[in-house]
Design a protein around this motif. Structure first.
Motif, PDB file in Angstrom:
ATOM      1  N   ARG A  38      67.910 120.005  20.006  1.00 44.94           N
ATOM      2  CA  ARG A  38      66.867 119.631  19.046  1.00 44.94           C
ATOM      3  C   ARG A  38      65.502 120.182  19.485  1.00 44.94           C
ATOM      4  O   ARG A  38      64.710 120.634  18.647  1.00 44.94           O
ATOM      5  CB  ARG A  38      66.825 118.111  18.881  1.00 44.94           C
ATOM      6  N   ASP A  56      76.306 117.774  16.221  1.00 43.39           N
ATOM      7  CA  ASP A  56      75.435 117.029  15.303  1.00 43.39           C
ATOM      8  C   ASP A  56      74.040 117.635  15.264  1.00 43.39           C
ATOM      9  O   ASP A  56      73.423 117.743  14.195  1.00 43.39           O
ATOM     10  CB  ASP A  56      75.359 115.561  15.713  1.00 43.39           C
ATOM     11  N   THR A 110      74.095 120.832  13.104  1.00 44.18           N
ATOM     12  CA  THR A 110      74.207 120.606  11.663  1.00 44.18           C
ATOM     13  C   THR A 110      72.978 119.900  11.096  1.00 44.18           C
ATOM     14  O   THR A 110      72.588 120.146   9.953  1.00 44.18           O
ATOM     15  CB  THR A 110      75.461 119.782  11.329  1.00 44.18           C
ATOM     16  N   GLU A 111      72.365 119.051  11.886  1.00 39.95           N
ATOM     17  CA  GLU A 111      71.237 118.270  11.373  1.00 39.95           C
ATOM     18  C   GLU A 111      69.905 118.993  11.457  1.00 39.95           C
ATOM     19  O   GLU A 111      68.979 118.675  10.708  1.00 39.95           O
ATOM     20  CB  GLU A 111      71.153 116.935  12.136  1.00 39.95           C
ATOM     21  N   GLU A 112      69.790 119.956  12.333  1.00 38.39           N
ATOM     22  CA  GLU A 112      68.512 120.643  12.518  1.00 38.39           C
ATOM     23  C   GLU A 112      68.441 121.992  11.793  1.00 38.39           C
ATOM     24  O   GLU A 112      67.352 122.502  11.548  1.00 38.39           O
ATOM     25  CB  GLU A 112      68.254 120.874  14.016  1.00 38.39           C
ATOM     26  N   LYS A 126      79.049 117.311   6.387  1.00 38.96           N
ATOM     27  CA  LYS A 126      77.801 116.905   7.040  1.00 38.96           C
ATOM     28  C   LYS A 126      76.605 117.678   6.495  1.00 38.96           C
ATOM     29  O   LYS A 126      75.536 117.112   6.273  1.00 38.96           O
ATOM     30  CB  LYS A 126      77.917 117.126   8.556  1.00 38.96           C
ATOM     31  N   ARG A 178      72.838 116.871   3.582  1.00 43.94           N
ATOM     32  CA  ARG A 178      71.430 117.244   3.747  1.00 43.94           C
ATOM     33  C   ARG A 178      70.955 118.214   2.659  1.00 43.94           C
ATOM     34  O   ARG A 178      69.789 118.579   2.620  1.00 43.94           O
ATOM     35  CB  ARG A 178      71.225 117.905   5.118  1.00 43.94           C
TER      36      ARG A 178
END
Length: 534
Positions: free
Chosen positions: A69, A238, A241-243, A262, A266
């Motif tokens: 991150r 995670d 995929t989230e960032e 996932k 978003r």
């Protein structure tokens, strides 16, 4: 199948070794490449071994969720500066990279063999594909990304154009089987489009990605635009995929489906290249000797660990016996070996799990009545992960090998009498990645190819014609994937499309003094006129 011994060329190519493989990069060189990875310098490392020998090749630092991150945040700041550069300037970096790849190929050939267990010619396939990709986007990306002007709703009075903006920071999850070529195919167009990249290669083959990263910066890519993070998906997936502003994944269909879910949550974009059970159709008039030789390459390159590798062959009954005999003979002539240099025709599998999966498929098919015409056994005498190229016939539908992807040097032969039936059988799978058609009639081959439900189809070739034609998009239908790599589509997927229209003079609504009905009549006349002149 025979093993190989070192040639005189190999005898002259013996620097310090690592992993017990002659000519492999030194431990110091491997460590130098590993230092290019971002994050994970203080975490417990993962040790990677050479498929040829099972001996240690590298110790890799593993990134944490927090590392990844933080790296995305750094990449986001750097990306804005990179995107501000003219597309032609970014393009020139890739053009220089293409030349560096060819000039420095000896080192990366060693690395790919070391990490993936490939024969050297299969490793060279990766070098050539990587140079082709860098060269293509190094020549055409600025044109593809350029402003596209279109005719406005009212000629002359409406100026209209489409602009392309980079997504931002692209997350790329790369597989172990083609560590150099697939890194290039996914990373380089993302960079050309003005994005920053955070890539997670597979631990087993991370050195190849790190080597290309080093060359890209030598070619002029600014530091901080392309980051490589090492780690397992269960730990850092995670964060990726989230960032990411866009996610590109190559791997298994189940994992691809999970990642798509996932990312969809978003509402960001993604592309997936997934599994395949690729068919080859040999039509009645096909030249048998050429088809048999082509099938050997299509089935056993990189020990069958290639997403577009052929695993099913459908042969017309009129030439089935002749083809099978020629194919088995050519398969048995393949030379297996783990030395560097071009002596071996086929290397080893890459991991113990892959060896176990291949062995299980063959034994299950044999137990259910299939006949093994050649191969069908591991070769621990050559190295821990070698498995003979294997040809079967009579594989029943309840065998795992019949419909499931094997991803190894294993192929099943089936007969047919009707071409329509062969096409239907080739299409009767959840997958649709690649297919191959062999024929003596080019028009017939093209017509059959167009009826196959696969993202790429090669006529009188196994996979290389489409794989090497970088201007063509490459990807899968059905459960073989979503989206495309290569070509204009492989670049534009990393961009956001923006439409801008500038209106001069005439408004697109009636002025106060014109009744709406009269306006509608006038516009109807105008639309009819425009339809004629356009």
């Amino acid at each position: 199948m025979t093993s190989t011994t070192p040639t005189s060329e190999q005898e002259a190519h013996r620097p310090t070794t690592i992993g017990g493989v002659v000519g492999a990069p030194t431990a110091a060189r491997a460590a130098q490449l590993v230092r290019r990875a971002s994050g994970g310098q203080d975490s417990a490392p993962t040790e990677v071994t050479a498929p040829f020998t099972g001996l240690l090749t590298a110790s890799l630092p593993q990134a944490t969720d927090a590392d990844v991150r933080a790296i995305f945040a750094k990449a986001r700041s750097a990306q804005q500066i990179w995107a501000a550069r003219p597309a032609r300037e970014r393009q020139r970096v890739l053009a220089r990279l293409a030349e560096l790849i060819l000039r420095r190929q000896d080192e990366i050939l060693d690395i790919v063999q070391l990490e993936a267990g490939k024969a050297r010619l299969d490793a060279f396939d990766e070098v050539s594909a990587t140079a082709l990709v860098a060269g293509y986007y190094g020549k055409h990306s600025a044109r593809i990304l350029g402003t596209r002007r279109v005719g406005g709703v009212i000629p002359v009075l409406t100026k209209a154009a489409e602009l392309r903006h980079p997504k931002g920071v692209v997350g790329i999850i790369s597989p172990w089987n083609y560590p150099l070529a697939l890194t290039a195919m996914d990373v380089l167009p993302a960079l050309a489009a003005g994005n920053a990249v955070v890539q997670k290669p597979d631990n087993q083959t991370a050195l190849s990605a790190l080597w290309l990263h080093e060359l890209a910066e030598e070619a002029g890519l600014p530091s901080g635009i392309w980051h490589i993070v090492l780690g397992r998906g269960s730990r850092i997936g995670d964060a990726l995929t989230e960032e990411s502003d866009y996610l590109c994944f190559t791997g298994s269909t189940p994992t691809g489906k999970a990642l798509a879910g996932k990312v969809a949550h978003r509402l960001t974009g993604y592309s997936l290249e997934l599994g395949g059970k690729n068919p080859m159709l040999i039509l009645p008039g096909a030249p048998v000797a050429k088809a048999a030789a082509g099938a050997v390459t299509a089935c056993f390159s990189s020990a069958g660990q290639l997403c577009v590798s052929v695993e099913r062959i459908y042969v017309h009954e009129s030439i089935r016996a002749e083809f099978t005999s020629a194919f088995v003979t050519k398969t048995e002539a393949l030379r297996l070996g783990g030395e560097l240099g071009y002596a071996a025709d086929m290397g080893s599998l890459t991991s113990e799990s892959q060896l176990a999966a291949v062995s299980a498929h063959v034994e299950d098919a044999r137990a259910k009545g299939a006949t093994v015409l050649t191969g069908g056994r591991a070769r621990p005498d050559l190295g821990p992960l070698f498995y003979e190229p294997t040809v079967l016939t009579g594989v029943p539908e309840d065998a795992a090998l019949f419909a499931e992807e094997t991803f190894g040097p294993v192929v099943a032969i089936y007969g047919y009498t009707d071409v329509d039936d062969a096409i239907a059988r080739a299409n009767s799978t959840v997958y649709g990645l690649n297919a191959s058609v062999w024929t003596g009639d080019e028009a017939e081959g093209w017509a059959v190819a167009a009826r196959l439900r696969a993202g790429t189809v090669n006529v009188n070739e196994g996979y290389a014609a489409t794989f090497g034609t970088v201007a063509l998009p490459m990807g899968g239908m059905k459960e073989s994937g979503f989206g495309r790599r290569n070509g204009a589509e492989g670049l534009l997927k990393y961009t956001e499309s923006q439409s801008i229209a500038l209106q001069r003079g005439l408004r697109l609504r009636p002025p106060r003094f014109v009744p709406p009905k009269l306006w509608a009549v006038g516009m109807t006349t105008g639309l009819r006129f425009l339809r004629r002149i356009r």
